[in-house]
Motif scaffolding. Structure first.
Motif, PDB file in Angstrom:
ATOM      1  N   ILE A  28      33.459 100.779  20.161  1.00  0.00           N
ATOM      2  CA  ILE A  28      32.629 100.956  21.354  1.00  0.00           C
ATOM      3  C   ILE A  28      31.813  99.691  21.558  1.00  0.00           C
ATOM      4  CG2 ILE A  28      32.513 103.460  21.106  1.00  0.00           C
ATOM      5  CD1 ILE A  28      29.628 103.159  20.134  1.00  0.00           C
ATOM      6  N   ASP A  29      31.393  99.479  22.789  1.00  0.00           N
ATOM      7  CA  ASP A  29      30.575  98.312  23.107  1.00  0.00           C
ATOM      8  C   ASP A  29      29.161  98.521  22.579  1.00  0.00           C
ATOM      9  OD1 ASP A  29      32.652  97.026  24.474  1.00  0.00           O
ATOM     10  OD2 ASP A  29      32.176  98.089  26.334  1.00  0.00           O
ATOM     11  N   PRO A  30      28.500  97.453  22.155  1.00  0.00           N
ATOM     12  CA  PRO A  30      27.130  97.584  21.667  1.00  0.00           C
ATOM     13  C   PRO A  30      26.142  97.816  22.809  1.00  0.00           C
ATOM     14  CG  PRO A  30      27.842  95.295  21.552  1.00  0.00           C
ATOM     15  CD  PRO A  30      29.023  96.106  22.000  1.00  0.00           C
ATOM     16  N   GLY A  31      25.008  98.387  22.462  1.00  0.00           N
ATOM     17  CA  GLY A  31      23.933  98.575  23.428  1.00  0.00           C
ATOM     18  C   GLY A  31      24.250  99.602  24.495  1.00  0.00           C
ATOM     19  N   GLN A  32      23.586  99.444  25.648  1.00  0.00           N
ATOM     20  CA  GLN A  32      23.737 100.404  26.737  1.00  0.00           C
ATOM     21  C   GLN A  32      25.172 100.553  27.203  1.00  0.00           C
ATOM     22  OE1 GLN A  32      20.714  99.116  29.631  1.00  0.00           O
ATOM     23  NE2 GLN A  32      20.051 101.256  29.606  1.00  0.00           N
ATOM     24  N   ALA A  33      25.948  99.496  27.103  1.00  0.00           N
ATOM     25  CA  ALA A  33      27.346  99.552  27.550  1.00  0.00           C
ATOM     26  C   ALA A  33      28.146 100.585  26.765  1.00  0.00           C
ATOM     27  CB  ALA A  33      28.000  98.172  27.416  1.00  0.00           C
ATOM     28  N   GLY A  34      27.736 100.884  25.549  1.00  0.00           N
ATOM     29  CA  GLY A  34      28.459 101.835  24.722  1.00  0.00           C
ATOM     30  C   GLY A  34      27.865 103.233  24.683  1.00  0.00           C
ATOM     31  N   ASP A  35      26.797 103.463  25.457  1.00  0.00           N
ATOM     32  CA  ASP A  35      26.112 104.757  25.415  1.00  0.00           C
ATOM     33  C   ASP A  35      27.042 105.929  25.726  1.00  0.00           C
ATOM     34  OD1 ASP A  35      23.742 103.565  24.707  1.00  0.00           O
ATOM     35  OD2 ASP A  35      22.775 103.831  26.656  1.00  0.00           O
ATOM     36  N   LYS A  36      27.824 105.827  26.795  1.00  0.00           N
ATOM     37  CA  LYS A  36      28.702 106.933  27.176  1.00  0.00           C
ATOM     38  C   LYS A  36      29.778 107.154  26.110  1.00  0.00           C
ATOM     39  CE  LYS A  36      31.432 108.987  30.713  1.00  0.00           C
ATOM     40  NZ  LYS A  36      32.326 108.928  31.770  1.00  0.00           N
ATOM     41  N   ALA A  37      30.351 106.066  25.595  1.00  0.00           N
ATOM     42  CA  ALA A  37      31.385 106.195  24.569  1.00  0.00           C
ATOM     43  C   ALA A  37      30.810 106.862  23.322  1.00  0.00           C
ATOM     44  CB  ALA A  37      31.977 104.826  24.225  1.00  0.00           C
ATOM     45  N   TRP A  38      29.619 106.467  22.911  1.00  0.00           N
ATOM     46  CA  TRP A  38      29.000 107.066  21.731  1.00  0.00           C
ATOM     47  C   TRP A  38      28.746 108.557  21.961  1.00  0.00           C
ATOM     48  CZ3 TRP A  38      28.697 107.143  16.873  1.00  0.00           C
ATOM     49  CH2 TRP A  38      27.686 107.815  16.199  1.00  0.00           C
ATOM     50  N   SER A  39      28.284 108.900  23.142  1.00  0.00           N
ATOM     51  CA  SER A  39      28.063 110.306  23.478  1.00  0.00           C
ATOM     52  C   SER A  39      29.372 111.091  23.437  1.00  0.00           C
ATOM     53  CB  SER A  39      27.436 110.400  24.875  1.00  0.00           C
ATOM     54  OG  SER A  39      27.281 111.732  25.261  1.00  0.00           O
ATOM     55  N   ASN A  40      30.429 110.521  23.992  1.00  0.00           N
ATOM     56  CA  ASN A  40      31.739 111.174  23.981  1.00  0.00           C
ATOM     57  C   ASN A  40      32.268 111.334  22.558  1.00  0.00           C
ATOM     58  OD1 ASN A  40      31.715 111.348  26.755  1.00  0.00           O
ATOM     59  ND2 ASN A  40      32.988 109.541  27.053  1.00  0.00           N
ATOM     60  N   PHE A  41      32.056 110.333  21.722  1.00  0.00           N
ATOM     61  CA  PHE A  41      32.483 110.401  20.327  1.00  0.00           C
ATOM     62  C   PHE A  41      31.821 111.579  19.627  1.00  0.00           C
ATOM     63  CE2 PHE A  41      31.856 109.248  15.833  1.00  0.00           C
ATOM     64  CZ  PHE A  41      33.166 108.998  15.443  1.00  0.00           C
ATOM     65  N   GLY A  42      30.522 111.727  19.837  1.00  0.00           N
ATOM     66  CA  GLY A  42      29.788 112.807  19.198  1.00  0.00           C
ATOM     67  C   GLY A  42      30.116 114.180  19.746  1.00  0.00           C
ATOM     68  N   ARG A  43      30.412 114.249  21.027  1.00  0.00           N
ATOM     69  CA  ARG A  43      30.662 115.529  21.675  1.00  0.00           C
ATOM     70  C   ARG A  43      32.061 116.056  21.404  1.00  0.00           C
ATOM     71  NH1 ARG A  43      31.331 114.335  26.751  1.00  0.00           N
ATOM     72  NH2 ARG A  43      29.277 113.462  26.939  1.00  0.00           N
ATOM     73  N   ASP A  44      33.053 115.159  21.493  1.00  0.00           N
ATOM     74  CA  ASP A  44      34.451 115.599  21.361  1.00  0.00           C
ATOM     75  C   ASP A  44      35.273 114.442  20.789  1.00  0.00           C
ATOM     76  OD1 ASP A  44      37.011 116.598  21.580  1.00  0.00           O
ATOM     77  OD2 ASP A  44      36.878 117.040  23.721  1.00  0.00           O
ATOM     78  N   MET A  45      35.230 114.326  19.472  1.00  0.00           N
ATOM     79  CA  MET A  45      35.865 113.202  18.791  1.00  0.00           C
ATOM     80  C   MET A  45      37.370 113.118  19.061  1.00  0.00           C
ATOM     81  SD  MET A  45      34.956 112.188  14.872  1.00  0.00           S
ATOM     82  CE  MET A  45      33.525 113.220  14.853  1.00  0.00           C
ATOM     83  N   ASP A  46      38.018 114.255  19.106  1.00  0.00           N
ATOM     84  CA  ASP A  46      39.475 114.242  19.303  1.00  0.00           C
ATOM     85  C   ASP A  46      39.854 113.680  20.674  1.00  0.00           C
ATOM     86  OD1 ASP A  46      40.007 115.286  16.765  1.00  0.00           O
ATOM     87  OD2 ASP A  46      39.681 117.325  17.489  1.00  0.00           O
ATOM     88  N   THR A  47      39.184 114.137  21.730  1.00  0.00           N
ATOM     89  CA  THR A  47      39.472 113.619  23.071  1.00  0.00           C
ATOM     90  C   THR A  47      39.076 112.152  23.161  1.00  0.00           C
ATOM     91  OG1 THR A  47      39.199 115.805  24.046  1.00  0.00           O
ATOM     92  CG2 THR A  47      39.021 113.934  25.533  1.00  0.00           C
ATOM     93  N   PHE A  48      37.965 111.794  22.539  1.00  0.00           N
ATOM     94  CA  PHE A  48      37.549 110.392  22.506  1.00  0.00           C
ATOM     95  C   PHE A  48      38.673 109.522  21.932  1.00  0.00           C
ATOM     96  CE2 PHE A  48      35.827 106.890  19.970  1.00  0.00           C
ATOM     97  CZ  PHE A  48      35.093 106.196  20.922  1.00  0.00           C
ATOM     98  N   ILE A  49      39.246 109.950  20.824  1.00  0.00           N
ATOM     99  CA  ILE A  49      40.319 109.191  20.169  1.00  0.00           C
ATOM    100  C   ILE A  49      41.550 109.120  21.060  1.00  0.00           C
ATOM    101  CG2 ILE A  49      41.935 109.228  18.225  1.00  0.00           C
ATOM    102  CD1 ILE A  49      39.553 110.356  16.539  1.00  0.00           C
ATOM    103  N   LEU A  50      41.899 110.234  21.680  1.00  0.00           N
ATOM    104  CA  LEU A  50      43.077 110.249  22.551  1.00  0.00           C
ATOM    105  C   LEU A  50      42.954 109.307  23.745  1.00  0.00           C
ATOM    106  CD1 LEU A  50      43.813 114.075  22.620  1.00  0.00           C
ATOM    107  CD2 LEU A  50      45.200 112.301  21.519  1.00  0.00           C
TER     108      LEU A  50
END
Length: 76
Positions: A28-50
């Protein structure tokens, strides 16, 4: 072939990762650019990976592999 022990190590590595691990690996991108990705990772890791592009999925796999290789096996 993945064994039960392998699966356990992969799962432990995944749940024990924090944002800095993913940023450092380029998953994921560092800082604010990665906020949505980090949230998605925590919420639904499997879909994030897919949904990851192949190069980011490969980077995530490398992080998981490194963590799994460095951890000790948990016995039950």
């Amino acid at each position: 072939m993945i064994t039960g022990s392998d699966l356990l190590q992969i799962s432990l590595a995944r749940v024990n990762m924090d944002r800095s691990d993913l940023e450092a690996a380029g998953v994921i991108d560092p800082g604010q650019a990665g906020d949505k990705a980090w949230s998605n990772f925590g919420r639904d890791m499997d879909t994030f990976i897919l949904k990851l592009p192949e190069w980011r999925r490969a980077a995530l796999a490398a992080v998981i592999r490194a963590r799994a290789d460095s951890s000790t096996e948990v016995s039950h």
